[in-house]
Design a protein around this motif. Sequence first.
Motif, PDB file in Angstrom:
ATOM      1  N   ALA A  75      -4.878  -1.933  -2.765  1.00  0.00           N
ATOM      2  CA  ALA A  75      -5.831  -1.487  -1.695  1.00  0.00           C
ATOM      3  C   ALA A  75      -5.014  -1.065  -0.345  1.00  0.00           C
ATOM      4  N   ALA A  76      -4.431  -1.857   0.166  1.00  0.00           N
ATOM      5  CA  ALA A  76      -3.792  -2.214   1.518  1.00  0.00           C
ATOM      6  C   ALA A  76      -2.778  -0.848   1.492  1.00  0.00           C
ATOM      7  N   VAL A  77      -1.958  -0.566   0.438  1.00  0.00           N
ATOM      8  CA  VAL A  77      -0.997   0.447   0.306  1.00  0.00           C
ATOM      9  C   VAL A  77      -1.700   1.977  -0.031  1.00  0.00           C
ATOM     10  N   GLY A  78      -3.003   1.748  -0.497  1.00  0.00           N
ATOM     11  CA  GLY A  78      -3.847   2.946  -0.883  1.00  0.00           C
ATOM     12  C   GLY A  78      -3.376   3.466  -2.360  1.00  0.00           C
ATOM     13  N   ALA A  79      -2.810   2.707  -3.065  1.00  0.00           N
ATOM     14  CA  ALA A  79      -2.536   3.129  -4.362  1.00  0.00           C
ATOM     15  C   ALA A  79      -3.059   2.268  -5.622  1.00  0.00           C
ATOM     16  N   PRO A  80      -3.906   3.116  -6.615  1.00  0.00           N
ATOM     17  CA  PRO A  80      -4.620   2.275  -7.355  1.00  0.00           C
ATOM     18  C   PRO A  80      -3.797   1.561  -8.526  1.00  0.00           C
ATOM     19  N   MET A  97      -3.812 -14.493  -8.495  1.00  0.00           N
ATOM     20  CA  MET A  97      -2.652 -13.545  -8.503  1.00  0.00           C
ATOM     21  C   MET A  97      -3.128 -12.217  -8.745  1.00  0.00           C
ATOM     22  N   GLU A  98      -4.177 -11.940  -9.724  1.00  0.00           N
ATOM     23  CA  GLU A  98      -4.647 -10.433  -9.973  1.00  0.00           C
ATOM     24  C   GLU A  98      -5.294 -10.006  -8.824  1.00  0.00           C
ATOM     25  N   GLU A  99      -6.250 -11.005  -8.105  1.00  0.00           N
ATOM     26  CA  GLU A  99      -6.963 -10.483  -6.993  1.00  0.00           C
ATOM     27  C   GLU A  99      -6.017 -10.097  -5.657  1.00  0.00           C
ATOM     28  N   ALA A 100      -4.943 -11.056  -5.797  1.00  0.00           N
ATOM     29  CA  ALA A 100      -3.947 -10.663  -4.542  1.00  0.00           C
ATOM     30  C   ALA A 100      -3.360  -9.294  -4.812  1.00  0.00           C
ATOM     31  N   LEU A 101      -3.102  -8.976  -6.001  1.00  0.00           N
ATOM     32  CA  LEU A 101      -2.437  -7.613  -6.239  1.00  0.00           C
ATOM     33  C   LEU A 101      -3.112  -6.581  -6.119  1.00  0.00           C
ATOM     34  N   SER A 102      -4.537  -6.556  -6.407  1.00  0.00           N
ATOM     35  CA  SER A 102      -5.712  -5.641  -6.097  1.00  0.00           C
ATOM     36  C   SER A 102      -5.773  -5.545  -4.550  1.00  0.00           C
ATOM     37  N   GLU A 103      -5.792  -6.706  -3.715  1.00  0.00           N
ATOM     38  CA  GLU A 103      -5.798  -6.310  -2.333  1.00  0.00           C
ATOM     39  C   GLU A 103      -4.524  -5.613  -1.847  1.00  0.00           C
ATOM     40  N   ALA A 104      -3.214  -6.120  -2.299  1.00  0.00           N
ATOM     41  CA  ALA A 104      -2.041  -5.304  -1.943  1.00  0.00           C
ATOM     42  C   ALA A 104      -1.993  -4.118  -2.388  1.00  0.00           C
ATOM     43  N   GLY A 116       7.101  -2.321  -8.575  1.00  0.00           N
ATOM     44  CA  GLY A 116       6.364  -2.383  -7.333  1.00  0.00           C
ATOM     45  C   GLY A 116       4.937  -2.492  -7.609  1.00  0.00           C
ATOM     46  N   ILE A 117       4.062  -2.575  -6.633  1.00  0.00           N
ATOM     47  CA  ILE A 117       2.726  -3.088  -6.522  1.00  0.00           C
ATOM     48  C   ILE A 117       2.029  -1.766  -6.481  1.00  0.00           C
ATOM     49  N   GLY A 118       1.281  -1.216  -7.161  1.00  0.00           N
ATOM     50  CA  GLY A 118       0.216  -0.257  -7.228  1.00  0.00           C
ATOM     51  C   GLY A 118       1.010   0.808  -7.803  1.00  0.00           C
ATOM     52  N   MET A 119       2.293   0.843  -8.594  1.00  0.00           N
ATOM     53  CA  MET A 119       2.819   1.933  -8.953  1.00  0.00           C
ATOM     54  C   MET A 119       2.847   2.254 -10.462  1.00  0.00           C
ATOM     55  N   ARG A 120       2.138   3.341 -10.876  1.00  0.00           N
ATOM     56  CA  ARG A 120       1.843   3.485 -12.210  1.00  0.00           C
ATOM     57  C   ARG A 120       3.162   3.748 -12.825  1.00  0.00           C
ATOM     58  N   PRO A 121       3.251   3.561 -14.337  1.00  0.00           N
ATOM     59  CA  PRO A 121       4.220   3.804 -15.225  1.00  0.00           C
ATOM     60  C   PRO A 121       4.562   5.147 -15.359  1.00  0.00           C
TER      61      PRO A 121
END
Length: 628
Positions: free
Chosen positions: A613-618, A604-611, A443-448
């Motif tokens: 940021a929206a869920v509050g996960a680095p 695509m990378e910019e969209a991932l960063s925005e997503a 998923g988006i923003g999930m660390r390994p």
Amino acid sequence: FESIPVRHPFVGSSGKMPTHQSELEEKKRQLQAIKERRDRRARDRVAKGSGDAPTTARDALKEFKLPKLDRTGKLTITKIEPFEEKRNPYVAIEPMDKVGYDQEVQTMISGIDAPEILKDGALEEIQEKEAHLAQETEQLKTSLAAKDKEISELKGEGKKAKKEKTKIPVLSDEERASIMHEQQFGAFFSRTSKTMELVLQANETFDPTVDYTYDPNSGEKSAKGADIMLSSEYFCEKYTAGRTVTALDYNPKHKELLCVAYNDNPDVPNMADGVVLIWNKKDKSGTPFMTFECQSAVLSCCFSPFMPNVIVGGTYSGEVVLWDNRNESKRTPVQRSTITTEQGHASHTHPVYCLDIVGTQNAHFLVTASTDAKMCNWDLDTLTAPQDTLELQSGTNKQLAATAFSFPANDSNNFVLGTEDGSIYQCSRHGSKAGVGTPFSRGIGMRPQATPLPSHHGPVTGVDFFRANQEFSHLFLTSSTDWTVKLWTYKKLDGPLYTFDTSEDYVYDVAWSPKNPAVFAHVNGAGCLDIWNLNSDIEEPIVHEVIDEGKEGLNRLKWSLDGKELAIGTASGRVLIYRVSDALAKPENMAKEVEALKARLAEMEEALSEAAAAVGAPVAAAAAVPTV
């Protein structure tokens, strides 16, 4: 002068002078007659010449010292040399010939090389020899004629024998059946018949439906309504009916050859479970160019890029097999692996879904992975046992059933592994980090994490690294039964760059174009072929082809090496070859496409960063991940 002794005509055979007066008188008259004849000849010569000359033959004879009687009563005739004008310009007398006299015959023999004298019976002897010589000549002619006739007969018999020898023999039914079942004859007939078929079809490759008004660089659709076109279809009722296509590969040297693997057909128990067919795109007869068999279903296969005559395959039973197309009469594998349990060299015991040949011309090897959680390295010269075995286990010692893997271009150590539970892992064959590495997050923003969620919701069916440009070699695609295709980068583990979720069924395979950096294709179980161009649109595929109204699923796909064709394998055993438009096969301006792809990846990378940021996960850092 050369003197030749002759018998005087007045001397008898006993060498004494005649005693009778009458005989003497007769001899005198004869001598007188001879002298008169000589005088006449001399006068004739003088009449033909010029100047003063002796008037009588007697004077000429005195001057030139004609023959005289010696004391024994023999007459000696001296040969007179040709008269020379300087010595005597008045007499033009021709050189005298040798003259011989016989007492009985008194026949004059003329000629420079005449014999001294003819003995008694010499003439008869000469005549007899001449007759004998004539007889021998006739016999020789007869013998030569007989020999000529014999030679002519022999030539005629030779031609007849040669004709009989070249005459095609008439075989009985038993003899024909015996020859037909011979292995050597079968190999010869198969090879020559394929050659004749290709020759007969050499002028049948023209496509009459070509659209000459279409400009592939205009961005518009062809008048035929598609960027791809079905060019050929391969199916064999005997070998492929009731089977599923499990693997496809193009020959790296002979671009017209396509290797296709099939699983078993339970409805035909008397045939081999596994079949590998070599199709020739130049052969329109609809029959396989080469046929290979195996006692277990073949799940993966490929040509060797360094030995184009070698085909390797992975089977359902776990065997790794090798065929050599130089031996057409042998359909079964020339090499096969055996089951071994030796520590570090254990072979496969479960289905082999993953197979590839990596390395260089001088140092290459076969790499296989199976659902038994093993990766094996093999030497193609000896498949008896693997050179080494790598256990595929996660950080929690969970065994990973491999279903797909892919190596980056020009890298034979690092690879990406797809598993049966939907996870995707970074892996290495050797080095300090040999084995299974960190999994990619879903998923988006999930660390390994130590136990992350799988990358896909279902088994991974395909993995393929980018190969059209070295700059983007870190990109790879995965497909799954969760109906999605995902774009990843090997540099980051926190999730895919983009997810393509337009499929309506299981996605069974995905592959990058080998020439166009922004194009890839995938197939699904609904019978759909989708081709995407990342520089054009990432929401919808630019080509959406439904094959046979979706009546059968599409299992495998493979791009040709030049990117101008797509080979599709179906669930019913058919192989479809599609031609791709030039605009999709290879862009006219490669630099422009590369820059456009860079811009798309940045989006695509910019969209991932925005997503994130929206869920509050680095977003996870990329520095901790090894770079390909």
